[in-house]
Design an enzyme around this catalytic site. Structure first.
Site, mmCIF file in Angstrom:
data_model
loop_
_atom_site.group_PDB
_atom_site.id
_atom_site.type_symbol
_atom_site.label_atom_id
_atom_site.label_comp_id
_atom_site.label_asym_id
_atom_site.label_seq_id
_atom_site.Cartn_x
_atom_site.Cartn_y
_atom_site.Cartn_z
ATOM 1 N N ALA A 118 0.823 -1.217 0.000
ATOM 2 C CA ALA A 118 0.000 0.000 0.000
ATOM 3 C C ALA A 118 0.854 1.262 0.000
ATOM 4 C CB ALA A 118 -0.933 -0.027 1.202
ATOM 5 N N HIS A 119 0.167 2.393 -0.028
ATOM 6 C CA HIS A 119 0.827 3.696 -0.151
ATOM 7 C C HIS A 119 1.775 3.980 0.999
ATOM 8 C CE1 HIS A 119 -1.707 5.592 2.977
ATOM 9 N NE2 HIS A 119 -2.668 4.800 2.511
ATOM 10 N N ASN A 120 2.904 4.594 0.670
ATOM 11 C CA ASN A 120 3.895 5.068 1.636
ATOM 12 C C ASN A 120 4.603 3.959 2.407
ATOM 13 O OD1 ASN A 120 1.794 7.583 1.540
ATOM 14 N ND2 ASN A 120 3.919 8.272 1.814
ATOM 15 N N SER A 140 1.853 2.808 4.959
ATOM 16 C CA SER A 140 2.936 3.332 5.805
ATOM 17 C C SER A 140 3.580 2.269 6.686
ATOM 18 C CB SER A 140 2.423 4.496 6.676
ATOM 19 O OG SER A 140 1.955 5.554 5.864
#
Length: 331
Positions: free
Chosen positions: A243-245, A263
């Protein structure tokens, strides 16, 4: 078809040759499926018991196993049969499909794109504005690389893969079929009036290091801001979600159906088992292992092995499982 003698193969593996076979070897095969023209592999006592019934003329064997070769059969004893197997598979590995034209007539390549020497671009590919492809990059048919993306030397991207805008991909990477790099991260919040959801823009990108391999149908989402980062040498299986980051260190392994929520940070050399899930904003430190099917809700220390749902230190979880079985047996 290329064939090898047992001595040819041992010269590559540099193991201890026990016994002899005059049978030419034309490929590797599993113990139970092997014929007398095959070499096989024995990495544990479980499989050592099956050697007597196998038709294989030769086997690569861990040197801590007590196995006898038999008549017109040979063993090559090595420290690690799995690593030796990799060398033999490479020896018999057939060539990959070749793209005859440097750029297929049906491919669309923007006039501002920069293509390194020896690039190959297959049928129906799209290469967008200001894309930079390094030397020897191969895009198999139906690959899309969107604007301002950079791809390093000798990276191979298989059919159906999409690399979204502004992503950075290192050299010598392999992306298998239908990989998604740089799609929007999953960012939605309830609206002020509570009657719907507000999409949070995802304006970052994805940065992928060198020698990274990503399996079929896996996804690496772009960051909300800054970058989602995959470190050098990471190996990612099929059907994996990142997922993102997220930030992955060097040489991490993620098995199929595993996933990182937003994250998550992985240190170097982290191993994530199949179908394991890591909660958002969690850190798994270098050298840690997450067992298959586990759900990680808290940070994991360096070198620690965790199991279960929610994941706990492996020894503690195993004790709990034993206690539950005893309770169920006695009740």
């Amino acid at each position: 078809m290329t064939t090898y003698t047992i001595n040819d193969i041992n010269n590559i593996l540099k193991g201890e040759l026990i016994g002899h076979t005059n049978q030419k070897i034309d490929g590797p095969e599993q113990l139970q499926n092997a014929e007398n023209n095959h070499i096989t592999f024995i990495g544990s006592k479980k499989y050592a018991k099956q050697w007597a019934d196998s038709k294989a003329c030769a086997a690569v064997v861990n040197d801590n196993l007590n196995v006898e070769p038999g008549e017109n059969r040979a063993l090559i004893k090595v420290k690690n049969a799995d690593l030796a197997m990799a060398k033999i598979l490479e020896l018999f590995n057939p060539p990959t499909p070749e793209l005859e034209a440097d750029i297929h007539p049906s491919a669309v390549v923007h006039k501002t794109a920069s293509l390194g020497k020896g690039c190959k671009i297959g049928a129906n590919c799209y290469v967008g504005k200001d894309v930079v492809l390094g030397k020897g990059v191969v895009l198999y048919p139906n690959v899309c690389v969107f604007d301002e993306t950079t791809i390093g030397d000798y990276t191979v991207i298989w059919s159906g893969t999409v690399v979204r805008e502004r992503c950075i991909v290192g050299s010598h990477c392999i992306f298998h079929t239908n990989v998604s790099i740089g799609a929007d991260g999953f960012g939605n919040r309830p609206s002020d009036d509570g009657r719907g959801l507000v999409k949070i823009p995802q304006i970052g990108n994805v940065i992928i290091g060198h020698y990274v391999e990503i399996g079929a149908n896996s996804c690496v989402d772009r960051a909300k801001f800054s970058s989602t980062i995959i470190g050098d040498g990471c190996k990612i299986d099929n059907l994996v979600q990142i997922a993102h980051n997220c930030v992955m260190g060097r040489s991490c392994i993620m098995a199929g159906h595993s996933g990182l929520a937003g994250s998550v940070t992985l240190g170097d050399g982290v191993i994530i088992g199949g179908s394991a899930s890591i909660k958002d904003h969690t850190t798994v430190e270098s050298g840690a292992t997450v067992g298959a099917g586990s759900g990680v809700m808290n940070n994991v220390k360096a070198g620690q092995t965790v199991l279960g749902y929610p994941a706990q230190e492996a020894r503690d979880m195993l004790k709990q499982w034993v206690a539950v079985r005893r309770f169920m047996k006695n009740n």
